[in-house]
Design a protein around this motif. Sequence first.
Motif, PDB file in Angstrom:
ATOM      1  N   ALA A  18       0.826  -1.211   0.000  1.00 21.63           N
ATOM      2  CA  ALA A  18       0.000   0.000   0.000  1.00 21.63           C
ATOM      3  C   ALA A  18       0.860   1.260   0.000  1.00 21.63           C
ATOM      4  CB  ALA A  18      -0.930  -0.004   1.213  1.00 21.63           C
ATOM      5  N   PRO A  37      -5.286   9.618  -6.503  1.00 16.35           N
ATOM      6  CA  PRO A  37      -6.516   8.919  -6.865  1.00 16.35           C
ATOM      7  C   PRO A  37      -6.903   7.886  -5.811  1.00 16.35           C
ATOM      8  CG  PRO A  37      -4.671   8.068  -8.130  1.00 16.35           C
ATOM      9  CD  PRO A  37      -4.148   9.217  -7.332  1.00 16.35           C
ATOM     10  N   GLY A  41      -3.218   5.048  -1.295  1.00 16.85           N
ATOM     11  CA  GLY A  41      -2.564   4.879   0.003  1.00 16.85           C
ATOM     12  C   GLY A  41      -2.650   6.085   0.920  1.00 16.85           C
ATOM     13  N   THR A  43      -5.193   7.235   2.937  1.00 10.16           N
ATOM     14  CA  THR A  43      -5.721   6.912   4.260  1.00 10.16           C
ATOM     15  C   THR A  43      -4.726   6.061   5.040  1.00 10.16           C
ATOM     16  OG1 THR A  43      -7.992   7.051   3.480  1.00 10.16           O
ATOM     17  CG2 THR A  43      -7.614   5.764   5.461  1.00 10.16           C
ATOM     18  N   GLN A  82     -12.217   9.506   7.446  1.00  6.23           N
ATOM     19  CA  GLN A  82     -12.869   9.554   6.136  1.00  6.23           C
ATOM     20  C   GLN A  82     -14.363   9.230   6.258  1.00  6.23           C
ATOM     21  OE1 GLN A  82     -10.875   7.207   3.131  1.00  6.23           O
ATOM     22  NE2 GLN A  82     -12.066   8.124   1.510  1.00  6.23           N
ATOM     23  N   HIS A 192      -8.883  14.036  -2.774  1.00  2.00           N
ATOM     24  CA  HIS A 192      -8.594  13.741  -4.174  1.00  2.00           C
ATOM     25  C   HIS A 192      -9.179  14.822  -5.084  1.00  2.00           C
ATOM     26  CE1 HIS A 192     -11.986  10.654  -3.526  1.00  2.00           C
ATOM     27  NE2 HIS A 192     -12.514  11.792  -3.854  1.00  2.00           N
TER      28      HIS A 192
HETATM   29  N1  ATP Z   1      -6.739  -3.277   6.050  1.00 10.30           N
HETATM   30  C1  ATP Z   1      -6.358  -3.478   4.776  1.00 10.30           C
HETATM   31  N2  ATP Z   1      -6.105  -4.720   4.328  1.00 10.30           N
HETATM   32  C2  ATP Z   1      -5.689  -4.933   3.068  1.00 10.30           C
HETATM   33  N3  ATP Z   1      -5.515  -3.973   2.147  1.00 10.30           N
HETATM   34  C3  ATP Z   1      -5.748  -2.710   2.522  1.00 10.30           C
HETATM   35  C4  ATP Z   1      -6.188  -2.387   3.855  1.00 10.30           C
HETATM   36  N4  ATP Z   1      -6.341  -1.051   3.937  1.00 10.30           N
HETATM   37  C5  ATP Z   1      -6.032  -0.558   2.710  1.00 10.30           C
HETATM   38  N5  ATP Z   1      -5.672  -1.548   1.872  1.00 10.30           N
HETATM   39  C6  ATP Z   1      -5.216  -1.373   0.475  1.00 10.30           C
HETATM   40  O1  ATP Z   1      -4.212  -0.401   0.458  1.00 10.30           O
HETATM   41  C7  ATP Z   1      -4.370   0.465  -0.647  1.00 10.30           C
HETATM   42  C8  ATP Z   1      -4.468   1.901  -0.189  1.00 10.30           C
HETATM   43  O2  ATP Z   1      -5.685   2.097   0.519  1.00 10.30           O
HETATM   44  P1  ATP Z   1      -6.108   3.491   1.135  1.00 10.30           P
HETATM   45  O3  ATP Z   1      -7.345   3.289   1.909  1.00 10.30           O
HETATM   46  O4  ATP Z   1      -4.950   4.062   1.854  1.00 10.30           O
HETATM   47  O5  ATP Z   1      -6.430   4.350  -0.166  1.00 10.30           O
HETATM   48  P2  ATP Z   1      -6.891   5.871  -0.289  1.00 10.30           P
HETATM   49  O6  ATP Z   1      -5.818   6.573  -1.041  1.00 10.30           O
HETATM   50  O7  ATP Z   1      -7.255   6.402   1.038  1.00 10.30           O
HETATM   51  O8  ATP Z   1      -8.173   5.751  -1.212  1.00 10.30           O
HETATM   52  P3  ATP Z   1      -9.568   6.586  -1.181  1.00 10.30           P
HETATM   53  O9  ATP Z   1      -9.303   7.886  -1.854  1.00 10.30           O
HETATM   54  O10 ATP Z   1     -10.480   5.734  -1.973  1.00 10.30           O
HETATM   55  O11 ATP Z   1      -9.977   6.730   0.239  1.00 10.30           O
HETATM   56  C9  ATP Z   1      -5.580  -0.025  -1.416  1.00 10.30           C
HETATM   57  O12 ATP Z   1      -5.150  -0.825  -2.482  1.00 10.30           O
HETATM   58  C10 ATP Z   1      -6.332  -0.847  -0.410  1.00 10.30           C
HETATM   59  O13 ATP Z   1      -7.025  -1.884  -1.041  1.00 10.30           O
END
Ligand code: ATP
Lengths: 348, 283
Positions: A18, A37, A41, A43, A82, A192
């Motif tokens: 991630a 996008p 990663g 969050t 979030q 985003h």
């Molecule tokens: N607990 C978890 N177990 C497995 N994979 C995870 C977990 N949390 C996040 N991921 C994976 O890590 C990657 C990053 O996730 P993250 O939630 O940080 O994205 P984001 O940038 O916040 O997206 P969004 O804008 O949709 O909120 C993604 O591919 C997600 O599927």
Amino acid sequence: MAQILIDKVRKDFGAVRALDEVTLDIADGEFVALLGPSGCGKTTLLRIVAGLETQTAGRIVIGGRDLTEVPTRARGLAMVFQNYAVFPHMTVFENIAFGLRMQKADPTRIDAQVRKAAGLLHIEDYLDRHPGNLSGGQRQRVAVARALAVEPPVLLMDEPLSNLDALLRLEMRAELKTVLEQAGTTTIYVTHDQTEAMGLADRIAVMHGGRIVQIDTPTEVYRHPRTKFVGGFVGSPPMNFLPVEVTGGEARLGGLPVPAPVTSGALLAGVRPEDFAIVAPDQGLAAEVLVVEPLGSHTLVTVRCDGATVRVVTPEIIDWPAGRRIGLKPDAGRVVWMDPQSEQAVGP
Amino acid sequence: MSGRSRFLPYLLLAPSVLFLAALFVVPLVETIAISFSDNGAPTLDHYRRMAGDLNFWPAVKNTFLLVVTVVPLQVAIALGMASMLQKLPRGRDLVLWIWTIPLGVSDLAAGLVWLALLQERGYLNSALAALGLIDGPTQWLTYETPGTLFVGILLAEVWRATAIVFIILVAGLQLIPKEYREAAEIFGASPWTTFRRITLPLLKPSLQTALILRTVLAFEVFAVVYAIAGRNFPVLVGEAYVWQRDNQAYGVAAAYAVLIVVISLAATVVYLRVLRSRTEERS
Ligand SMILES: Nc1ncnc2c1ncn2[C@@H]1O[C@H](COP(=O)(O)OP(=O)(O)OP(=O)(O)O)[C@@H](O)[C@H]1O
Ligand SMILES: [Mg+2]
């Protein structure tokens, strides 16, 4: 002092990486936007800074203190989740007061702080309600107020305005900026929405696929994207990329010679939609109008040019039918150059 | 809305309502009728006989004693177990499965298992003797040792029926999004504060269900007590059984049954009022 150092942080969820070697140095009182996008990663990085998730490798240092072994509750930060995570069994007042109650603040201060934060977010009329009877946007504002009420040295916000209507979002954006600047809060702000990032942040960190691909001031990110992805992601409509052939240190863009950073070879010329001048068909890149969208303050014209779709923004009010032939003349000083293979910027 | 769709829900509920009426309401009404009549004439004699019996007040006392000790103990243990289960990084399913094994054991069998453990020549005494803590076979479960008899029954009941509370609470905990606990932690709450201020209030609906179910069932405790203590530890359902089977006094047995229903209903009402979850608290 609350400067934040995110030092070579990596995070694997099983086989999924991630975060990959994320490094970010944030000054005390700075406002950094994490822009990228869905699924890049953002969050995950925020949760690691908060200590809700443990990194696979790397360190988080806040105010000179390595936080790897420090539990979340002792990190002294506030966060807007979030999905809000507003406590459903407490009134709005109690929700906003929660952090101060945990700090055993005295009741008069709690009352004052809660009312101040609620006023800022225009939710002072709902203080006695339970979150169950609030709209999504109102609940989100409770989450923001809860974080602001403790006046934290470090504030983490995960898309805190995503559920508000355009007008309210604009207003909240300005108020957040003022308040956080006055308080000198070090802020990481996930979004985003690139206009939000541009408007609020001192610096923008653009993330893509678990990496930070560029970290710069908003203007710098906009004017000089380091990769093709950044050019396409920041700015709406996105940057146009035109394949060109360079000979003798010059590329020809619609008959116009433009100095290029290499002497020969193939490049991509990146041009912002507003950096095209619309000219007569024989005076620039030949293009055919596909759609004209009047947007009030400006007009968005989508054209077909050399087999590619190009978007042009012009301040003029125009009303052309599809199929009309025009010419495009790029502003030579504003062109950025990308390597077509690596998609990285070349030149200064 | 068309007439048909207005009546459809009732139509669909009708079979289960009829089923309940036939198997629950009819026997209940009949039982009430039996308890208040003597050869067709209305009477309070059965209730008088019930209350005048030597075992009546001990049965009331013992039943309530069991309820007020067993139920809180079970809820506390189940809460602890469910919270621990949540913290496990892996192997949750296996632990869940092992902890719920007692659910599959019938209450009479459970009583007999504990009898085998605790009786004069049982495993407990063998173990204590081997450790040199007692000299020889000791009686724990007699009329003369009401303290240990009670503890024995308590242990058996806790062992047998904590799992159902546990299952309900595990399901309830899983319904609470982890962000609530995380948010509390962010704002500086200790694990204990988070449990008290966030988890416990959000678990209220599940706690209510578990408490009602366990309390009603605890008032009906019988087979475990019967297996371990016989009539040395009279309880309400046990007395109803004795009046029905041994004394063939159906009216008195029915009076006991009605009393148990009334007590159970009263307990349910108390729980519903005390642990009322206001609608505005749910989101
Ligand atoms: N607990 C978890 N177990 C497995 N994979 C995870 C977990 N949390 C996040 N991921 C994976 O890590 C990657 C990053 O996730 P993250 O939630 O940080 O994205 P984001 O940038 O916040 O997206 P969004 O804008 O949709 O909120 C993604 O591919 C997600 O599927
Ligand atoms: Mg996210």
